[in-house]
Write a protein that holds these residues in place. Structure first.
Motif, PDB file in Angstrom:
ATOM      1  N   GLU A 176       0.856  -1.186   0.000  1.00 37.17           N
ATOM      2  CA  GLU A 176       0.000   0.000   0.000  1.00 37.17           C
ATOM      3  C   GLU A 176       0.894   1.238   0.000  1.00 37.17           C
ATOM      4  OE1 GLU A 176      -2.375  -3.277   1.312  1.00 37.17           O
ATOM      5  OE2 GLU A 176      -0.709  -2.438   2.442  1.00 37.17           O
ATOM      6  N   TRP A 177       0.389   2.314  -0.593  1.00 33.46           N
ATOM      7  CA  TRP A 177       1.085   3.593  -0.523  1.00 33.46           C
ATOM      8  C   TRP A 177       0.262   4.542   0.341  1.00 33.46           C
ATOM      9  CZ3 TRP A 177      -1.748   7.707  -2.192  1.00 33.46           C
ATOM     10  CH2 TRP A 177      -2.704   7.500  -3.175  1.00 33.46           C
ATOM     11  N   ILE A 178       0.944   5.512   0.941  1.00 30.90           N
ATOM     12  CA  ILE A 178       0.315   6.464   1.848  1.00 30.90           C
ATOM     13  C   ILE A 178       0.821   7.850   1.502  1.00 30.90           C
ATOM     14  CG2 ILE A 178       0.077   7.186   4.265  1.00 30.90           C
ATOM     15  CD1 ILE A 178       1.272   3.708   3.510  1.00 30.90           C
ATOM     16  N   ALA A 179      -0.102   8.783   1.307  1.00 25.33           N
ATOM     17  CA  ALA A 179       0.249  10.182   1.086  1.00 25.33           C
ATOM     18  C   ALA A 179      -0.363  10.990   2.222  1.00 25.33           C
ATOM     19  CB  ALA A 179      -0.295  10.674  -0.252  1.00 25.33           C
ATOM     20  N   LEU A 180       0.481  11.669   2.996  1.00 18.13           N
ATOM     21  CA  LEU A 180      -0.020  12.510   4.079  1.00 18.13           C
ATOM     22  C   LEU A 180      -0.309  13.905   3.574  1.00 18.13           C
ATOM     23  CD1 LEU A 180       2.351  11.572   7.036  1.00 18.13           C
ATOM     24  CD2 LEU A 180      -0.085  11.031   6.819  1.00 18.13           C
ATOM     25  N   ASP A 181      -1.371  14.515   4.118  1.00 18.65           N
ATOM     26  CA  ASP A 181      -1.637  15.911   3.785  1.00 18.65           C
ATOM     27  C   ASP A 181      -0.596  16.782   4.486  1.00 18.65           C
ATOM     28  OD1 ASP A 181      -2.466  15.921   6.458  1.00 18.65           O
ATOM     29  OD2 ASP A 181      -4.444  16.756   6.038  1.00 18.65           O
ATOM     30  N   ASP A 182      -0.603  18.077   4.206  1.00 12.73           N
ATOM     31  CA  ASP A 182       0.411  18.979   4.754  1.00 12.73           C
ATOM     32  C   ASP A 182       0.409  19.010   6.277  1.00 12.73           C
ATOM     33  OD1 ASP A 182       1.339  19.593   2.231  1.00 12.73           O
ATOM     34  OD2 ASP A 182       0.111  21.399   2.038  1.00 12.73           O
ATOM     35  N   ALA A 183      -0.765  18.854   6.887  1.00 10.04           N
ATOM     36  CA  ALA A 183      -0.854  18.873   8.346  1.00 10.04           C
ATOM     37  C   ALA A 183      -0.426  17.542   8.962  1.00 10.04           C
ATOM     38  CB  ALA A 183      -2.289  19.204   8.771  1.00 10.04           C
ATOM     39  N   GLY A 184      -0.339  16.501   8.137  1.00  6.57           N
ATOM     40  CA  GLY A 184       0.055  15.191   8.639  1.00  6.57           C
ATOM     41  C   GLY A 184      -1.051  14.466   9.386  1.00  6.57           C
ATOM     42  N   THR A 185      -2.306  14.897   9.187  1.00  3.96           N
ATOM     43  CA  THR A 185      -3.423  14.303   9.925  1.00  3.96           C
ATOM     44  C   THR A 185      -4.351  13.466   9.053  1.00  3.96           C
ATOM     45  OG1 THR A 185      -4.725  16.310   9.630  1.00  3.96           O
ATOM     46  CG2 THR A 185      -3.426  16.129  11.671  1.00  3.96           C
ATOM     47  N   THR A 186      -4.215  13.575   7.737  1.00  3.18           N
ATOM     48  CA  THR A 186      -5.032  12.784   6.821  1.00  3.18           C
ATOM     49  C   THR A 186      -4.115  12.026   5.867  1.00  3.18           C
ATOM     50  OG1 THR A 186      -6.861  14.357   6.926  1.00  3.18           O
ATOM     51  CG2 THR A 186      -6.845  12.831   5.061  1.00  3.18           C
ATOM     52  N   ALA A 187      -4.343  10.719   5.791  1.00  3.40           N
ATOM     53  CA  ALA A 187      -3.558   9.868   4.902  1.00  3.40           C
ATOM     54  C   ALA A 187      -4.448   9.353   3.789  1.00  3.40           C
ATOM     55  CB  ALA A 187      -2.968   8.697   5.675  1.00  3.40           C
ATOM     56  N   THR A 188      -4.042   9.574   2.550  1.00  3.73           N
ATOM     57  CA  THR A 188      -4.703   8.955   1.407  1.00  3.73           C
ATOM     58  C   THR A 188      -3.964   7.653   1.155  1.00  3.73           C
ATOM     59  OG1 THR A 188      -5.266  11.118   0.498  1.00  3.73           O
ATOM     60  CG2 THR A 188      -5.343   9.239  -1.022  1.00  3.73           C
ATOM     61  N   ILE A 189      -4.728   6.572   0.936  1.00  2.00           N
ATOM     62  CA  ILE A 189      -4.148   5.238   0.826  1.00  2.00           C
ATOM     63  C   ILE A 189      -4.591   4.583  -0.478  1.00  2.00           C
ATOM     64  CG2 ILE A 189      -4.119   2.918   1.854  1.00  2.00           C
ATOM     65  CD1 ILE A 189      -4.621   4.353   4.574  1.00  2.00           C
TER      66      ILE A 189
END
Length: 127
Positions: free
Chosen positions: A14-27
């Motif tokens: 799986e890949w994970i992209a964090l938003d700028d705040a580091g509180t939301t991960a798109t997977i």
């Protein structure tokens, strides 16, 4: 186009992209996993609001070749599901890092600890 070096990866593909705040991960699943699966024909994802724990099975991806379990790469709460992928699973193959993302998860600080960078992920796929 997503810069793949800015993403984090699990050893379950799986890949994970964090938003700028580091509180939301798109997977999503990686291009390597999508290629190995073959033509994806069905995606089963958890419901919004589901609490997930890292390294646990949270869904299923079915292809013309096989059925694979989807693992949570982080602890968190599902806040969004990509309905487009549920309706058209082929997006996972066509654009795994763009429109083929699977879900968004609310995560706590440090939730991505232990995940791999691109170079480490590529190394395990080549082994």
């Amino acid at each position: 186009m997503t810069d793949l070096t800015t993403l984090l990866y699990s050893d379950e593909h799986e890949w994970i992209a964090l938003d700028d705040a580091g509180t939301t991960a798109t997977i999503g699943i990686t291009d390597f996993a999508a290629e190995k699966l073959g033509d994806v024909v069905f995606v089963e994802l958890p419901e919004v609001g589901t609490e997930i724990a890292a390294n646990t099975v949270i869904g299923e991806i079915e292809s013309t070749k096989s059925v694979a379990e989807l693992y949570a790469p982080v602890h968190g709460t599902i806040i969004e599901i990509n309905d487009a992928v549920v309706d058209d699973p082929s997006l996972v193959n066509a654009e795994p890092f763009e429109s083929g993302w699977l879900m968004k998860v609310s995560v706590a600080a440090g939730a991505t600890e232990g995940l791999l960078d691109r170079a480490a992920y590529v190394a395990i796929t080549e082994a």
